[in-house]
Write a protein that holds these residues in place. Structure first.
Motif, PDB file in Angstrom:
ATOM      1  N   ALA A  29       0.821  -1.220   0.000  1.00 15.20           N
ATOM      2  CA  ALA A  29       0.000   0.000   0.000  1.00 15.20           C
ATOM      3  C   ALA A  29       0.850   1.263   0.000  1.00 15.20           C
ATOM      4  O   ALA A  29       0.376   2.339  -0.396  1.00 15.20           O
ATOM      5  N   ALA A  30       2.104   1.163   0.426  1.00 16.52           N
ATOM      6  CA  ALA A  30       2.999   2.326   0.456  1.00 16.52           C
ATOM      7  C   ALA A  30       3.657   2.598  -0.891  1.00 16.52           C
ATOM      8  O   ALA A  30       4.373   3.597  -1.029  1.00 16.52           O
ATOM      9  N   VAL A  31       3.436   1.723  -1.870  1.00 20.86           N
ATOM     10  CA  VAL A  31       4.060   1.895  -3.182  1.00 20.86           C
ATOM     11  C   VAL A  31       3.234   2.874  -4.003  1.00 20.86           C
ATOM     12  O   VAL A  31       2.059   2.628  -4.314  1.00 20.86           O
ATOM     13  N   ARG A  32       3.844   3.994  -4.356  1.00 21.53           N
ATOM     14  CA  ARG A  32       3.179   4.980  -5.207  1.00 21.53           C
ATOM     15  C   ARG A  32       4.233   5.815  -5.910  1.00 21.53           C
ATOM     16  O   ARG A  32       5.310   6.080  -5.351  1.00 21.53           O
ATOM     17  N   PRO A  33       3.970   6.233  -7.151  1.00 24.84           N
ATOM     18  CA  PRO A  33       4.929   7.094  -7.846  1.00 24.84           C
ATOM     19  C   PRO A  33       5.217   8.359  -7.041  1.00 24.84           C
ATOM     20  O   PRO A  33       4.301   8.980  -6.493  1.00 24.84           O
ATOM     21  N   GLY A  34       6.495   8.699  -6.938  1.00 22.52           N
ATOM     22  CA  GLY A  34       6.892   9.870  -6.169  1.00 22.52           C
ATOM     23  C   GLY A  34       7.241   9.551  -4.728  1.00 22.52           C
ATOM     24  O   GLY A  34       7.844  10.382  -4.048  1.00 22.52           O
ATOM     25  N   GLY A  35       6.874   8.375  -4.254  1.00 21.19           N
ATOM     26  CA  GLY A  35       7.294   7.943  -2.926  1.00 21.19           C
ATOM     27  C   GLY A  35       8.712   7.419  -2.963  1.00 21.19           C
ATOM     28  O   GLY A  35       9.415   7.529  -3.966  1.00 21.19           O
TER      29      GLY A  35
END
Length: 274
Positions: free
Chosen positions: A150-156
């Motif tokens: 759930a913590a995987v996101r573009p810009g993270g």
């Protein structure tokens, strides 16, 4: 299969984190679905009295019957199609002729190569009825995996993933193994980046669309320290506390994350399933 060393994929791994396009994502969906189907298939065979060597043969046959190949077989000298890690074995446990016992927990780690692309996943299975602490550890570990995803996101950042896993595990009075990590993959089994299962928000490489990697936290009921046995593969907890692991292969999209290795039968958390 977890990695510890950037040189694990001999000769071809570089420090560059690859970005992949739609064709690669389609190939990874195919490989990921097959490995998930294999992990679904094996569930009814995980029973007291069955040997892990038997599970290994079944998983080898499954890959062959579906036009795939087990990635671990003959990989850097490893002689099996799966890793079978029981109770205090953290990862890379080798199948053998010892029967599983009532109350054991076992991680089955399976990677198949489909048309040159790697699908990599692992799940915890219950051998008969579990006691409360084993059941609780498996539930916490699966939750760690899903919070990491759930913590995987573009810009993270990669540190966001590790922080999500570590903060939850430690809030439940468990520890995160530091010696092994997730990894990039695709046409290579182990590639950049290394995915640590601990860390701080905002630290580490930036997450960008097109990245492919595994998230595979190993969570211990006791202390995080491990040791590798004389066979050069089997890692165990130093304090002999129980250890558990779940793993998915994911790809970063423009808006978030795609999980390639979800169970078609809804068995991603097979504890307690028939």
């Amino acid at each position: 299969m977890a990695t510890t060393d950037p040189s694990l994929s001999a000769g071809r791994r570089t420090a560059e984190i690859k970005r992949h396009g739609p064709e690669a994502f389609a190939a990874m969906r195919k490989a990921g679905r097959l490995v998930a189907e294999g992990l679904d298939m094996i569930l009814p065979h995980v029973l007291p009295g069955v040997t892990t060597a038997r599970l290994d043969r079944l998983m080898f046959d499954f890959a062959m019957d579906h036009g795939a190949y087990p990635a671990t077989l003959n990989y850097r000298g490893y002689r099996h199609s799966i890793c079978t890690s029981i109770n205090h074995v953290v990862c890379h446990g080798q199948p053998d002729d010892k029967p599983m016992r009532e109350g054991d927990i076992i991680n089955i780690d399976y990677t198949v190569i489909v048309d040159g692309w790697h699908g990599d996943s692992s799940r915890m299975y219950a051998v008969g009825q579990l006691n409360r602490k084993a059941d609780r550890l498996c539930a916490i570990t699966h939750e760690c995996l899903m919070r990491g995803i759930a913590a995987v996101r573009p810009g993270g950042t990669m540190g966001d993933i590790g922080h999500a896993i570590q903060s939850y595990a430690e809030s439940e009075r468990c520890s995160v193994v530091r010696d092994f990590c997730g990894h990039g993959l695709g046409q290579l089994f182990h590639d950049a980046p290394n995915i640590l299962h601990y860390g701080a928000r905002g630290e580490g490489p930036r997450i960008e669309p097109g990245m492919l990697f595994t998230i595979e936290p190993m969570i211990n009921l006791g202390k995080p320290q491990v040791k590798v046995l004389a066979d050069g593969w089997t890692a165990v907890t130093r304090d002999r506390s129980l250890s558990a692991q779940f793993e998915h292969t994911v790809g970063v999209t423009d808006t978030g994350v795609e999980i390639f290795t979800l169970s078609p039968a809804g068995l991603d958390y097979p504890i307690g399933k028939p």
